[in-house]
Design an enzyme around this catalytic site. Structure first.
Site, PDB file in Angstrom:
ATOM      1  N   HIS A   1       0.618  -1.132  -0.219  1.00  0.00           N
ATOM      2  CA  HIS A   1       0.256   0.221  -0.217  1.00  0.00           C
ATOM      3  C   HIS A   1       1.205   1.137  -0.262  1.00  0.00           C
ATOM      4  O   HIS A   1       0.544   1.932  -1.139  1.00  0.00           O
ATOM      5  CB  HIS A   1      -1.179  -0.371   1.078  1.00  0.00           C
TER       6      HIS A   1
ATOM      7  N   ASP B   1      -5.289  -7.537  -3.391  1.00  0.00           N
ATOM      8  CA  ASP B   1      -5.686  -7.509  -1.950  1.00  0.00           C
ATOM      9  C   ASP B   1      -6.700  -8.846  -1.740  1.00  0.00           C
ATOM     10  O   ASP B   1      -7.188  -9.517  -2.046  1.00  0.00           O
ATOM     11  CB  ASP B   1      -5.880  -6.195  -1.951  1.00  0.00           C
TER      12      ASP B   1
END
Length: 445
Positions: free
Chosen positions: A268, A319
């Protein structure tokens, strides 16, 4: 010997027309050259433009059960997380295998040949280990093998329920199955597993919220040369808590504990300071962006070009699997930059492909795939150029127009796993429907 004959292929960062890719019985590329030479070997024609296999560097397989189920009430990352915990509570080794097999099948349909599974659902819901303490991880490995892709199992250390200015918080009931109790106990369990030709064992630190400072150092030492992945600065609240508790940002804390290096991937990396960016770049830490998740959860837009310029190689993940389309993840790197900068072309197609292929595989510890070249594993993805989405596209810019639905053929280690857009052994849609419906019926109970 098998000859994969491509009308066009991505070789050495450019499109090359009419290419023969020769592959031996072990799935290794032995030669790459112009098409047309007479041969007695089997010839398989690949349509469209052929790319190296894609790497999905960040996956939580069970999150796929949340797609289309968490959007009705708005909320934030933190409210979404409650639904995630509820789904996690329904899993056991058998159900996790069934779900993951279907999810990994969906990935193969999208051109993924390697996945990094950030795995933290380790034990029974009450925290008691299964008879085999790695039963859940082994279920994921079996699911990947059956779906036809290789896996790096990023076994995750998860020890605390959060972080606030006073320090780390106790585990909540819904989190206890994630924890081994200590970093040393985590290490002892993980070292019971081993690599295979299609599996790498790696490590993960869930986040600085979930792993205290002293334990971070233990995980770093215990994981040795393994790939090491870490959620970093996904939310501003994480940064604020870390600064209040430790007097430094999450990235600075990871740097101080020796967690940043060329084997590390920051996942991220959304809310970073200039110093954070310098640290990730100078240590050659990878940065894994998951744009479809980051926008679905309203996380924000990370500094992709700044990280790349600093020396942090970019890779990509899906993800929580709100979308499984690595082409869309790659394209979103550039599209999000456009929204932030009001400029086009800040990330070029060749950089997309590197993030999709070489960098992603390397972040997962696979250094012999990601390029169409002699000595590399024969991982190939053929993208059609004649669909309603891709028709008329310049082949060199196909990554800006194609979607997962345009993937026609996928080859993993020389074996055809997808042909004509259909998985060779799994009815992916049917398995997704049945496994997800069962999980949600258990949640309702």
């Amino acid at each position: 010997m098998t000859v994969f004959r491509a009308a066009a292929a991505w070789i050495d960062d450019k499109i090359v027309k009419r290419v023969d890719i020769c592959v031996d019985a072990t799935g290794i590329i032995t030669s790459v050259g112009p098409s047309g030479e007479p041969t007695t070997d089997e010839v398989i024609d690949l349509p469209g433009v052929v790319y190296p296999g894609f790497a999905n560097a960040h996956s939580h397989a069970f999150h796929r059960a949340l797609r289309g189920r968490t959007h009705g009430d708005g909320g934030t990352f933190w409210t979404w997380r409650q639904g995630m915990y509820q789904v996690a509570a329904t899993l056991n080794p058998d159900s996790y295998y069934s779900l993951a097999r279907a999810v990994y099948g969906e990935m193969v349909l999208a051109g993924v040949t390697s996945v990094g599974e950030f795995h933290y659902v380790h034990h029974q819901p009450n925290g008691t280990p299964y008879a085999d303490p790695n039963a859940m991880g082994l279920a994921l490995i079996s699911a990947a093998q059956d779906a036809g892709l290789r896996i790096t199992l990023l076994d995750t250390c998860y020890l605390s329920g959060g972080l606030d200015p006073s320090g780390h918080l106790p585990m909540q009931p819904e989190q206890v199955r994630f924890s081994d109790g200590s970093a040393s106990a985590w290490a002892e369990r993980v070292h019971l597993m081993s690599d295979s030709p299609t599996t790498r064992i790696g490590a993960a630190i869930h986040s600085v919220r979930a792993v205290p400072r002293d334990s971070i150092a233990t995980v770093v030492a215990a994981s040795d040369q393994w790939p090491l992945h870490i959620h970093v600065s996904e939310q501003p609240a994480e940064n604020q808590a870390c600064v209040a508790a430790y007097g430094m940002t999450p990235t600075e804390l990871l740097g101080a504990t020796g967690a940043l290096s060329g084997r590390t991937t920051a996942v991220h990396a959304t809310h970073l300071t200039e110093h954070d960016i310098e640290l990730l770049g100078s240590t050659r830490t990878f940065s894994c962006f998951c744009p479809t998740t980051e926008r679905d959860l309203a996380d924000g837009i990370g500094p992709a070009t700044a990280l790349a310029s600093a020396g942090s190689s970019l890779c990509l993940g899906s993800d929580q699997h709100a979308v499984i389309d690595l082409l869309e993840e790659a394209r979103a790197l550039e599209m999000h930059e456009r929204l932030e900068s009001n400029q086009r072309g800040r990330i070029q197609p060749a950089e997309f492909v590197t993030a999709l292929t070489v960098a992603g595989h390397q972040s997962l510890g696979w250094h012999d795939t990601g390029r169409i070249a002699v000595g590399q594993r024969a991982d190939l993805v053929a993208i059609r150029t004649d669909t309603v989405r891709t028709a008329g596209s310049d082949p060199g810019q196909i990554v800006l127009s194609a979607f997962a639905a345009d993937v026609d053929t996928v080859v993993v280690d020389g074996e055809i796993r997808v042909s004509g857009g259909r998985h060779a052994s799994i009815d992916v849609a049917a398995e997704l429907v049945s496994t997800i419906d069962i999980l949600w019926s258990r949640r309702a109970d």
